[in-house]
Write an enzyme that holds these catalytic residues in place. Sequence first.
Site, PDB file in Angstrom:
ATOM      1  NE  ARG A 170      -5.989  -2.825   4.040  1.00  0.00           N
ATOM      2  CZ  ARG A 170      -4.993  -1.984   4.250  1.00  0.00           C
ATOM      3  NH1 ARG A 170      -5.227  -0.766   4.682  1.00  0.00           N
ATOM      4  NH2 ARG A 170      -3.744  -2.370   4.050  1.00  0.00           N
ATOM      5  CB  THR A 172      -1.213  -4.740   9.667  1.00  0.00           C
ATOM      6  OG1 THR A 172      -2.411  -5.126   8.971  1.00  0.00           O
ATOM      7  CG2 THR A 172      -0.021  -5.206   8.849  1.00  0.00           C
ATOM      8  CG  ASP A 221      -1.105  -0.144   3.458  1.00  0.00           C
ATOM      9  OD1 ASP A 221      -1.708   0.260   4.458  1.00  0.00           O
ATOM     10  OD2 ASP A 221      -1.667  -0.701   2.496  1.00  0.00           O
ATOM     11  CG  ASP A 281      -1.706  -5.860   3.940  1.00  0.00           C
ATOM     12  OD1 ASP A 281      -0.982  -5.608   4.925  1.00  0.00           O
ATOM     13  OD2 ASP A 281      -2.676  -5.147   3.613  1.00  0.00           O
ATOM     14  N   GLY A 285      -4.862   0.551  12.100  1.00  0.00           N
ATOM     15  CA  GLY A 285      -5.588  -0.471  12.844  1.00  0.00           C
ATOM     16  C   GLY A 285      -4.723  -1.113  13.906  1.00  0.00           C
ATOM     17  NE  ARG A 309      -7.155   3.457   9.256  1.00  0.00           N
ATOM     18  CZ  ARG A 309      -7.536   2.410   9.989  1.00  0.00           C
ATOM     19  NH1 ARG A 309      -8.373   2.599  11.008  1.00  0.00           N
ATOM     20  NH2 ARG A 309      -7.114   1.192   9.721  1.00  0.00           N
ATOM     21  CG  ASP A 357      -5.145  -6.572   7.071  1.00  0.00           C
ATOM     22  OD1 ASP A 357      -5.999  -7.219   7.713  1.00  0.00           O
ATOM     23  OD2 ASP A 357      -5.234  -5.350   6.849  1.00  0.00           O
TER      24      ASP A 357
END
Length: 324
Positions: free
Chosen positions: A175, A129, A106, A133, A14, A75, A131
């Site tokens: 996410r 990212t 990740d 995370d 992303g 991707r 996120d």
Amino acid sequence: MKTIKNIAVLTSGGDAPGMNAAIRAVVRAGIYNGLHVFGVRRGYDGLVQGDMFAMDAKSVANIIQRGGTVLKTARSDEFRTYEGRKQAFENIKKLDIDALVVIGGDGTFTGASKFIEEFDIPIIGIPGTIDNDLAGTDFTIGYDTAINTVVDAVDKIRDTAESHDRLFVVEVMGRDSGLIALRSGISTGAEAVLIPELQVDYDAIMKRLDKTRKNKSSRIIIVAEGDKEGGLVVAERIQENFPHYDVRLSILGHIQRGGKPTCMDRVLASRLGVASVEALIEGRRGEMAGLICGQVQFTPFSKAIKHIDKINENLTRIVEILSL
């Protein structure tokens, strides 16, 4: 240890605001250190297809302020196969590329780990990212811009909610991480924040809404997209319990992934971009460059890709305290 002369940079997964600033930093740091730098279009798919080109300082002029990624991202299903990775390696060798800098999350680092294991190519990762995370960095590139985008959007929603005495359930991205929801919820004065890391106590939320319904003309509930039920179900539950409320749902979606990166994201991307090039020159590989307590640190991919499932309890406590 082989001397690094030629490197390539790619963005994968992303997109996130600040990726262009990271690309710029990698290219210019590489040139500063006497390296030749190649850009790879569309992430790992570009490696497989051989879609690579030489970059110079001018290639990255006037991009630090732009969202998205000038290298494009994708991707790649082919890179998930051994045959695809072998083709990628052969394409790299054709251009005498000695090492890679990969910018992503990740999935990007999982692919990088496999590539190192099979073909022994040095790779350093940069966390890109929204996120936030990944373990091994306090903040990922794009996260600060994303939460500021959410805050700006929710502030606007609050204006119309106030005018109509409405309750808005706002679903944000992230996410399976609730970090965007948690920080933006505090920043916007949300009455409740629902995140996947914590069990939702609907009874407590309903009691809180009932207790404050006469004192507030507008209410905001922030829901992370990874929450078990999601924004639509949450809105329906609230409407069932409080039929007199005018409940509306707003899903912010991909607006959070776009826009000009904030100063924080530009500086973070610049620091990590330079650090990644210097790490390759020093002989490091299989690690992600991150920022911990203001200092650049390196974390093995195997540890960086482990999802952060422990939320700062003090932040969730602040939401409850300030929602009176």
